[in-house]
Design an enzyme around this catalytic site. Structure first.
Site, mmCIF file in Angstrom:
data_model
loop_
_atom_site.group_PDB
_atom_site.id
_atom_site.type_symbol
_atom_site.label_atom_id
_atom_site.label_comp_id
_atom_site.label_asym_id
_atom_site.label_seq_id
_atom_site.Cartn_x
_atom_site.Cartn_y
_atom_site.Cartn_z
ATOM 1 C CG ASN A 7 11.599 -19.979 4.280
ATOM 2 O OD1 ASN A 7 11.982 -18.901 4.637
ATOM 3 N ND2 ASN A 7 12.274 -20.845 4.919
ATOM 4 N NE ARG A 98 11.216 -20.168 8.928
ATOM 5 C CZ ARG A 98 12.760 -20.123 9.009
ATOM 6 N NH1 ARG A 98 13.603 -19.910 7.742
ATOM 7 N NH2 ARG A 98 13.455 -20.374 10.022
ATOM 8 C CG HIS A 187 14.756 -24.561 14.870
ATOM 9 N ND1 HIS A 187 15.799 -24.890 15.528
ATOM 10 C CD2 HIS A 187 15.103 -24.151 13.692
ATOM 11 C CE1 HIS A 187 16.811 -24.867 14.819
ATOM 12 N NE2 HIS A 187 16.439 -24.426 13.508
ATOM 13 N NE ARG A 248 23.459 -20.612 13.428
ATOM 14 C CZ ARG A 248 21.925 -20.757 13.193
ATOM 15 N NH1 ARG A 248 21.297 -20.874 14.326
ATOM 16 N NH2 ARG A 248 21.361 -21.172 12.029
ATOM 17 C CD GLU A 392 10.794 -25.954 9.938
ATOM 18 O OE1 GLU A 392 10.928 -24.959 10.424
ATOM 19 O OE2 GLU A 392 11.647 -26.633 9.528
#
Ligand code: ADP
Length: 411
Positions: A7, A98, A187, A248, A392
């Site tokens: 990743n 990823r 996600h 955010r 993940e």
């Protein structure tokens, strides 16, 4: 086979080495052999960490000038005679990457060919801060690992089953057809893992139940998965929309942007920074983006920390209610990621009032399941509430094996 999961971000490269196979996927006997990260790539004090199965963790600090050096270092760390777990990089049978954005080009993971790479590059304008680094990671690993197959696993792919009524914004239609402006969702790897894991552990065919998956970490998103397919998700064209997040803002009235641009003389860059880095839990509380710090502050009487947590949970509850109706009923609601797995308070507040849709929290079980897989609704709750720690990297490793074995094919 040993699968390296990579990743690559702008200044970091996270990795895991996973021992897996088609049989291991079926019987759940995959093993994580190593996990690590290289942080602060490009700096003199880059941090390199790794822990291999049965070995002491290692941490080194030193210059890692670029991503090429970072991936070379990862391979050397894995083959280190004292702390590593392989003898030689040739033991790595495949690499799973990823990739943040697959646009509309990718509905599932893909073995990377020249053609696939070209399509991945087409998606760069949609994620200019992420995709170039993901692609760079692939190009470097390909150079270092010879003929080893590489597979791209996209954050957006699982959401590609959404119908147009969920993904089209109420803007001039040409903005979709000409500029690609639509809801993509992110996600996806985590939402997919959680939905499939629930099917597996509670022994229900994946096309026989509806689930709402609530991924709440620093980034946060929620997905409505009806009979195995996503029909809606809260993140949109970018990961800024939807739930309140660490820094955010999530959903806001878009007219606020015009107001700030014209009345406060802000430019697009500073606005972007405020919405992405200075809002959310941090913006409301003025203290921190970290839920643990906010829980502590709220406990000590800090009103804005309490308000931040309340707003965070209210937004989750509101989405759960709307997704339950959008799917025509829900059977499971699963919480995952740092906050979803570990915060007793957030799960409690987010589920408060869900009796209206048949989900009744059991407060003792809510405490017991923290950090681990399990159900925290009452015996007679029609809708099951559960915690499913996400994984993940394991999904990326699975997809890599299945792509290499020819079970997953790109369209
Ligand atoms: P990322 O999106 O960066 O992967 P994580 O999934 O690691 O984020 O989640 C980070 C968040 O999880 C932080 O807000 C952190 O405070 C929160 N968190 C972790 N452990 C706990 C805990 N025991 N209680 C409450 N919040 C927690």
């Amino acid at each position: 086979m040993k699968v390296l999961v990579l990743n690559c971000g702008s200044s970091s490269a996270k990795f895991q080495l996973i021992e897996t196979s088609l049989e291991a996927i079926k019987d759940g006997s995959e093993r994580r052999l190593a996990k690590g990260v290289i942080e602060k790539i490009g700096e003199e004090t880059s941090i390199q960490r790794m822990q291999c199965e049965g070995k002491e963790p290692v941490k080194k600090v030193g210059p890692i000038p670029n991503h090429s050096q970072a991936i070379q270092t990862i391979l050397e760390m894995l083959a280190d005679s004292e702390h590593g777990i392989i003898e030689d990089k040739s033991e790595i049978a495949a690499v799973g990457h990823r990739v943040v954005h697959g646009g509309e080009n990718f509905t599932h993971s893909c073995l990377i060919t020249e053609d696939v790479l070209a399509k991945m590059k087409e998606c760069i304008p949609l994620a200019p801060l992420h995709n170039p680094h993901n692609i760079k990671g692939y190009e470097i690993a390909r150079e270092l690992l010879g003929k080893t197959p590489h597979v791209a696993v996209f954050d957006t792919a699982f959401h590609q089953t959404m119908p147009p009524s969920s993904y089209i914004y109420a803007l001039p239609y040409e903005y979709y057809t000409e500029k690609g402006i639509r809801r993509y969702g992110f996600h996806g790897t985590s939402h997919r893992y959680v939905a499939r894991r629930v099917a597996r552990i509670y022994n229900i065919p994946k096309d026989k139940f509806n689930i709402i998956t609530v991924h709440i970490g620093n980034g946060a998103s929620i997905a409505a998965v009806k009979k195995g397919n996503v029909i809606d998700t809260s993140m949109g064209f970018t990961p800024l929309e939807g739930l309140v997040m660490g820094t955010r803002c999530g959903d806001i009235d878009p007219a606020i942007l015009m107001f700030l641009l014209s009345n406060d003389n802000m430019d697009a860059n500073s606005l972007n920074k405020i919405l992405n880095k200075k809002s959310g839990l941090l913006g409301i509380s003025g203290i921190s983006n970290d839920m643990r710090s906010l829980e502590k502050a709220a406990d000590e009487g800090n009103e804005r920390a309490r308000l931040a947590i309340d707003i965070f949970c209210y937004r989750i509850r509101k989405y759960i209610g709307s997704y339950a109706v959008a799917m025509g009923g829900v059977h499971y609601i699963a919480f995952t990621a740092g906050i979803g797995e570990n915060s007793i308070i957030v799960r409690e507040k987010s589920c408060d009032g869900l009796e209206a849709i048949g989900a009744i929290i059991d407060h003792d079980k809510n405490e017991e399941t923290s950090g681990k897989e399990g159900i925290f609704s009452t015996e007679d709750s029609k809708v099951k509430l559960c915690v499913i720690p996400t994984n993940e990297e394991m999904v990326i490793a699975h997809d890599t094996v299945e792509s290499v074995e020819g079970l997953l094919r790109c369209k």
